[in-house]
Design an enzyme around this catalytic site. Structure first.
Site, PDB file in Angstrom:
ATOM      1  N   PRO A 106     -31.870 -45.307 -12.308  1.00 19.35           N
ATOM      2  CA  PRO A 106     -33.397 -44.924 -12.412  1.00 19.35           C
ATOM      3  C   PRO A 106     -34.075 -44.467 -10.899  1.00 19.35           C
ATOM      4  O   PRO A 106     -34.970 -43.420 -10.474  1.00 19.35           O
ATOM      5  CB  PRO A 106     -33.615 -45.582 -13.071  1.00 19.35           C
ATOM      6  N   HIS A 135     -45.401 -38.294  -6.570  1.00 23.46           N
ATOM      7  CA  HIS A 135     -44.449 -38.024  -5.613  1.00 23.46           C
ATOM      8  C   HIS A 135     -44.944 -36.153  -5.558  1.00 23.46           C
ATOM      9  O   HIS A 135     -45.428 -35.744  -5.582  1.00 23.46           O
ATOM     10  CB  HIS A 135     -43.041 -37.434  -7.186  1.00 23.46           C
ATOM     11  N   LYS A 139     -41.425 -32.383  -8.049  1.00 24.85           N
ATOM     12  CA  LYS A 139     -40.851 -32.791  -9.410  1.00 24.85           C
ATOM     13  C   LYS A 139     -41.372 -32.250 -10.844  1.00 24.85           C
ATOM     14  O   LYS A 139     -43.254 -32.640 -11.148  1.00 24.85           O
ATOM     15  CB  LYS A 139     -41.590 -34.542  -9.192  1.00 24.85           C
TER      16      LYS A 139
HETATM   17  N1  LIG Z   1     -31.754 -41.604  -9.879  1.00 21.92           N
HETATM   18  C1  LIG Z   1     -32.246 -41.218  -8.283  1.00 21.92           C
HETATM   19  O1  LIG Z   1     -32.374 -42.288  -7.623  1.00 21.92           O
HETATM   20  C2  LIG Z   1     -33.471 -39.786  -8.425  1.00 21.92           C
HETATM   21  C3  LIG Z   1     -33.403 -39.271  -7.287  1.00 21.92           C
HETATM   22  C4  LIG Z   1     -34.781 -38.282  -7.480  1.00 21.92           C
HETATM   23  C5  LIG Z   1     -34.670 -37.115  -8.413  1.00 21.92           C
HETATM   24  N2  LIG Z   1     -33.488 -38.066  -9.693  1.00 21.92           N
HETATM   25  C6  LIG Z   1     -33.976 -37.242 -10.786  1.00 21.92           C
HETATM   26  O2  LIG Z   1     -32.443 -36.396 -10.623  1.00 21.92           O
HETATM   27  C7  LIG Z   1     -32.376 -35.443 -11.613  1.00 21.92           C
HETATM   28  C8  LIG Z   1     -32.934 -34.038 -10.791  1.00 21.92           C
HETATM   29  O3  LIG Z   1     -33.659 -34.095  -9.293  1.00 21.92           O
HETATM   30  P1  LIG Z   1     -33.699 -33.176  -8.509  1.00 21.92           P
HETATM   31  O4  LIG Z   1     -35.288 -33.786  -6.970  1.00 21.92           O
HETATM   32  O5  LIG Z   1     -32.240 -32.782  -7.522  1.00 21.92           O
HETATM   33  O6  LIG Z   1     -34.323 -31.724  -8.971  1.00 21.92           O
HETATM   34  P2  LIG Z   1     -33.611 -30.179  -8.606  1.00 21.92           P
HETATM   35  O7  LIG Z   1     -33.387 -30.171  -7.005  1.00 21.92           O
HETATM   36  O8  LIG Z   1     -34.830 -29.745  -9.960  1.00 21.92           O
HETATM   37  O9  LIG Z   1     -32.192 -30.553  -9.083  1.00 21.92           O
HETATM   38  C9  LIG Z   1     -31.859 -30.357  -9.757  1.00 21.92           C
HETATM   39  C10 LIG Z   1     -30.668 -29.275 -10.188  1.00 21.92           C
HETATM   40  O10 LIG Z   1     -29.496 -28.659 -11.601  1.00 21.92           O
HETATM   41  C11 LIG Z   1     -29.748 -27.794 -11.889  1.00 21.92           C
HETATM   42  N3  LIG Z   1     -29.656 -27.991 -13.306  1.00 21.92           N
HETATM   43  C12 LIG Z   1     -29.879 -28.138 -14.300  1.00 21.92           C
HETATM   44  N4  LIG Z   1     -29.628 -27.902 -15.468  1.00 21.92           N
HETATM   45  C13 LIG Z   1     -28.199 -27.787 -15.624  1.00 21.92           C
HETATM   46  C14 LIG Z   1     -27.252 -27.719 -16.396  1.00 21.92           C
HETATM   47  N5  LIG Z   1     -27.460 -27.985 -17.147  1.00 21.92           N
HETATM   48  N6  LIG Z   1     -26.259 -28.128 -15.835  1.00 21.92           N
HETATM   49  C15 LIG Z   1     -25.812 -28.086 -14.712  1.00 21.92           C
HETATM   50  N7  LIG Z   1     -26.703 -28.037 -13.511  1.00 21.92           N
HETATM   51  C16 LIG Z   1     -27.960 -27.988 -14.189  1.00 21.92           C
HETATM   52  C17 LIG Z   1     -30.240 -26.809 -11.527  1.00 21.92           C
HETATM   53  O11 LIG Z   1     -30.746 -25.952 -10.943  1.00 21.92           O
HETATM   54  P3  LIG Z   1     -31.804 -24.427 -11.077  1.00 21.92           P
HETATM   55  O12 LIG Z   1     -31.522 -25.027  -9.691  1.00 21.92           O
HETATM   56  O13 LIG Z   1     -30.938 -23.741 -11.674  1.00 21.92           O
HETATM   57  O14 LIG Z   1     -32.011 -24.858 -12.284  1.00 21.92           O
HETATM   58  C18 LIG Z   1     -30.733 -28.154  -9.824  1.00 21.92           C
HETATM   59  O15 LIG Z   1     -29.542 -27.103  -9.143  1.00 21.92           O
HETATM   60  C19 LIG Z   1     -34.296 -35.280 -12.029  1.00 21.92           C
HETATM   61  O16 LIG Z   1     -34.385 -35.848 -12.897  1.00 21.92           O
HETATM   62  C20 LIG Z   1     -35.251 -36.377 -11.134  1.00 21.92           C
HETATM   63  O17 LIG Z   1     -35.860 -37.250 -11.828  1.00 21.92           O
HETATM   64  C21 LIG Z   1     -33.586 -39.602  -9.625  1.00 21.92           C
END
Ligand SMILES: NC(=O)c1ccc[n+]([C@@H]2O[C@H](COP(=O)([O-])OP(=O)(O)OC[C@H]3O[C@@H](n4cnc5c(N)ncnc54)[C@H](OP(=O)(O)O)[C@@H]3O)[C@@H](O)[C@H]2O)c1
Length: 226
Positions: A106, A135, A139
């Site tokens: 997470p 955040h 987000k």
């Molecule tokens: N574990 C951790 O430390 C941590 C840290 C930060 C964030 N997160 C989590 O990680 C996730 C991503 O965060 P983020 O800030 O990077 O979000 P983001 O900038 O919105 O990036 C998500 C990416 O995934 C793509 N995507 C959506 N559905 C997809 C699919 N079915 N197949 C392939 N790619 C797909 C999106 O494409 P589009 O651009 O076309 O929408 C976008 O490029 C979220 O759930 C967030 O809560 C976790």
């Protein structure tokens, strides 16, 4: 030494793009596949056969993508929010049947693991607590996966099934922040973690992907990789 091969799903997103860059400059790691929305994940994994798949897409997709990875013989590392305890347990069982492993994380930051450890200690003495997570306004999900994970861990430690309240703030000017507030008659105690850039995720991303290489079953939390 042969490089550990990695697929990044959600490679154009904020965390995905950082992971691609960071893995790319880390010795012994090689990003061999980048998957975007609209790509056929199963076909891409079967064609490029990475050892580990990092999923950082959209809340709700993590468990689904982890299952696809395991079915393809690829070890899942899920950073995407929203994997429920029931889904994590199903993935663990299936991975063990397949003699594979992975990890659900997470939060990849070391500071957050340490905050959770300290909070788990404190909650056994000061059982009344609430979580505030703040955040940036882009987000999409609330509460954050990290806050939900912290709440579950603290509820389990204090041995009380009642949920720990989480307050979510989405405002410009923030990056990723979490406070745990403990209250007792006449005193309060506050633990706070502040992130200002994705660099905080670098060491955790590397430790977690290396852990997945030999993991047995699917655990939850970066602590397993440290
Ligand atoms: N574990 C951790 O430390 C941590 C840290 C930060 C964030 N997160 C989590 O990680 C996730 C991503 O965060 P983020 O800030 O990077 O979000 P983001 O900038 O919105 O990036 C998500 C990416 O995934 C793509 N995507 C959506 N559905 C997809 C699919 N079915 N197949 C392939 N790619 C797909 C999106 O494409 P589009 O651009 O076309 O929408 C976008 O490029 C979220 O759930 C967030 O809560 C976790």
């Amino acid at each position: 030494m042969k490089a550990l091969t990695i697929a990044v799903v959600g490679a154009r997103g904020r965390l995905g793009a950082y992971a691609v860059t960071h893995y790319g400059r880390t010795e012994g790691l090689s990003v061999v596949l980048q998957v975007q929305r609209g790509d056929d994940l199963r076909a891409a994994l079967l064609a490029s056969k990475p050892a580990v798949m990092l999923d950082v897409t959209e809340a709700g997709l993590g468990a689904l993508h982890a299952r696809v990875a395991l079915e393809c013989g690829v070890r899942p590392l899920i950073g995407t929010s929203g994997v429920s305890p029931a889904q994590a347990s199903e993935l663990d069982t299936y991975a063990r049947e397949q003699k594979l492993g992975g990890l659900i994380v997470p939060n990849f930051s070391l500071g957050m693991v340490l905050l959770q450890r300290a909070a788990e200690d404190i909650v056994q003495h000061m059982g009344q607590c609430e979580i505030i997570e703040l955040h940036h306004e882009r987000k999409k999900d609330a509460p954050s996966g990290t806050a939900a994970d912290t709440a579950r861990r603290l509820a389990a430690k204090r041995g009380d099934a009642s949920p720990i309240p989480i307050h979510s703030v989405r405002l410009p000017g923030h990056y990723a922040h979490q406070e745990v507030l403990f209250g007792a008659p006449g005193e309060t105690l506050r633990l706070r973690h502040d992130m200002s850039s994705p660099e905080a995720f670098g060491p955790g991303l590397v430790a977690a992907v290396r852990y997945c290489q030999t993991a047995v079953g699917v655990a939850v939390g970066l602590r397993h990789a440290l």
